[in-house]
Structure formats: C-alpha cells, structure tokens
Design a protein around this motif. Sequence first.
Motif, short mmCIF file in Angstrom:
data_model
loop_
_atom_site.label_atom_id
_atom_site.label_comp_id
_atom_site.label_asym_id
_atom_site.label_seq_id
_atom_site.Cartn_x
_atom_site.Cartn_y
_atom_site.Cartn_z
N PRO A 49 -4.27 1.18 -1.25
CA PRO A 49 -3.77 -0.04 -1.89
C PRO A 49 -2.94 0.28 -3.14
O PRO A 49 -3.29 1.15 -3.93
CB PRO A 49 -5.04 -0.81 -2.26
CG PRO A 49 -6.07 -0.31 -1.29
CD PRO A 49 -5.73 1.14 -1.05
N GLY A 52 -3.21 4.16 4.55
CA GLY A 52 -2.61 3.78 3.29
C GLY A 52 -3.63 3.63 2.18
O GLY A 52 -4.84 3.55 2.42
N SER A 60 4.54 0.49 1.18
CA SER A 60 4.70 -0.22 2.45
C SER A 60 4.01 -1.57 2.37
O SER A 60 3.10 -1.77 1.56
CB SER A 60 4.05 0.59 3.58
OG SER A 60 4.59 1.88 3.64
N ARG A 61 4.44 -2.47 3.24
CA ARG A 61 3.80 -3.78 3.42
C ARG A 61 3.95 -4.17 4.88
O ARG A 61 4.97 -3.87 5.51
CB ARG A 61 4.46 -4.87 2.58
CG ARG A 61 4.39 -4.67 1.11
CD ARG A 61 4.92 -5.83 0.30
NE ARG A 61 6.25 -6.26 0.70
CZ ARG A 61 6.70 -7.51 0.57
NH1 ARG A 61 5.92 -8.46 0.07
NH2 ARG A 61 7.91 -7.84 0.93
N ILE A 62 2.96 -4.84 5.42
CA ILE A 62 3.06 -5.41 6.76
C ILE A 62 3.56 -6.84 6.59
O ILE A 62 2.84 -7.69 6.06
CB ILE A 62 1.72 -5.35 7.50
CG1 ILE A 62 1.28 -3.89 7.65
CG2 ILE A 62 1.83 -6.04 8.86
CD1 ILE A 62 -0.13 -3.71 8.16
N MET A 115 7.28 -4.19 9.35
CA MET A 115 6.81 -3.64 8.08
C MET A 115 7.99 -3.42 7.15
O MET A 115 9.14 -3.34 7.59
CB MET A 115 6.08 -2.30 8.32
CG MET A 115 4.80 -2.45 9.11
SD MET A 115 3.94 -0.87 9.34
CE MET A 115 3.55 -0.43 7.64
N PHE A 145 0.85 -1.19 0.00
CA PHE A 145 0.00 0.00 0.00
C PHE A 145 0.89 1.24 0.00
O PHE A 145 2.05 1.20 0.40
CB PHE A 145 -0.99 0.00 1.18
CG PHE A 145 -0.35 -0.06 2.55
CD1 PHE A 145 -0.05 1.10 3.25
CD2 PHE A 145 -0.09 -1.28 3.16
CE1 PHE A 145 0.51 1.04 4.52
CE2 PHE A 145 0.46 -1.35 4.41
CZ PHE A 145 0.77 -0.18 5.10
N SER A 175 -1.84 1.17 8.16
CA SER A 175 -2.80 0.53 7.26
C SER A 175 -4.08 1.36 7.09
O SER A 175 -4.64 1.40 6.00
CB SER A 175 -3.12 -0.89 7.71
OG SER A 175 -3.65 -0.92 9.00
N SER A 186 5.38 -5.91 15.42
CA SER A 186 4.95 -5.84 14.03
C SER A 186 6.19 -5.51 13.21
O SER A 186 7.03 -4.73 13.64
CB SER A 186 3.90 -4.75 13.85
OG SER A 186 3.51 -4.63 12.51
N GLU A 205 0.90 -0.28 13.68
CA GLU A 205 0.66 -0.80 12.33
C GLU A 205 -0.75 -0.44 11.86
O GLU A 205 -0.99 -0.23 10.67
CB GLU A 205 0.92 -2.30 12.24
CG GLU A 205 -0.30 -3.14 12.27
CD GLU A 205 -0.06 -4.63 12.24
OE1 GLU A 205 -0.98 -5.32 11.79
OE2 GLU A 205 0.98 -5.13 12.67
N PRO A 264 2.35 -9.24 10.91
CA PRO A 264 1.28 -8.48 11.56
C PRO A 264 1.25 -8.74 13.06
O PRO A 264 1.57 -9.84 13.53
CB PRO A 264 0.01 -8.99 10.88
CG PRO A 264 0.36 -10.30 10.29
CD PRO A 264 1.83 -10.32 10.06
#
Length: 159
Positions: A125, A123, A25-27, A41, A18, A120, A39, A116, A30
């Motif tokens: 997508p 963000g 970014s990405r998690i 990322m 996202f 999210s 978390s 986190e 989680p």
Amino acid sequence: MIQQFPDDTFPDGKAEAFWFLGGQSRILVPGSETGGALSVMEFLDTAGHAPPRHIHEDEDEVWIVLDGEVSFFVADKRLDLHTGQIAHGPRGVPHSYLVRSPTARLAVAFAPSRIEGWFSANGTPATPLDEEPAAFDIGSILASADDFRLRVAGPPPTE
C-alpha cells in the motif's frame, strides 16, 4: 452497451494506490466489475523503469500512454510512444517497456482480468507520506508468477 462503474467501487470513489516493482499502481476497473473479462490498471513510473521481459500465457495487454514517453518491446519490435499513443502486447508473446521521460503514466488493460490478482498480491500500500517507493523482493514476486501463468522471458530492456 455503456457501463458506468458505481461510485462505491472504491473507497472514497478512488482506486487505492500501491507500490509495485518500484512504481505506483492502481486498479481502475477491477475484474470483479466485468465478470473477469477485463481489468484496467494505472501505472506511474520514473525514468529507466523497466520490468523484465515476460509472457502472459492467458492475457492480452493494451498499453495507453497517458503522460510521458515509453518504449514498448513486443517480440522483436520496439515501439517508441508518447502521450496519447497505444500499443498491444498479445498473450503468448514476450514484451516489456522502458520509461524514457522523467515520469510516465500508463493505463493498461488486461483481458481477461485474472492477472490483476498477481499485481495486488505483490503490491505494498502507498500512502501520501511516502517519499520513496516501497522496497520489494523480486524473487518472491517472480516466484508467485507461475500461479498466474506469467513467466519471465529475459532481462529488463535498456536503451
């Protein structure tokens, strides 16, 4: 104890990317998989990217430079790091970073994981068809920061 995260943690075994503040970014890990303790990322940013100096009241933050050159600013210190180096941003201490290479990829661990949700929630997508980062409203993003005990402590760092 070693924990392997299940292949079904993410659709197709991958964390969904996202856009956040102009970077991707990405998690990766989680907080739901760690009982909220941690978390992890990933952030992919371009040259000159720098979030405002900020303070996490509840989280420690550890940055791992996976690729590129990044300057980290923690309190009154500047740390110029490159691929493979690590820095720590303790909770309650102002910090930020500045990407110095054309691109940089960071893994960032937050302990505990609650922040986190802020990333999210703010963000957009990302898709493989995106040619440019998604537009964002910094005012809205910062307005939601109070709920996560995150506060801005100054402007983004510059060279």
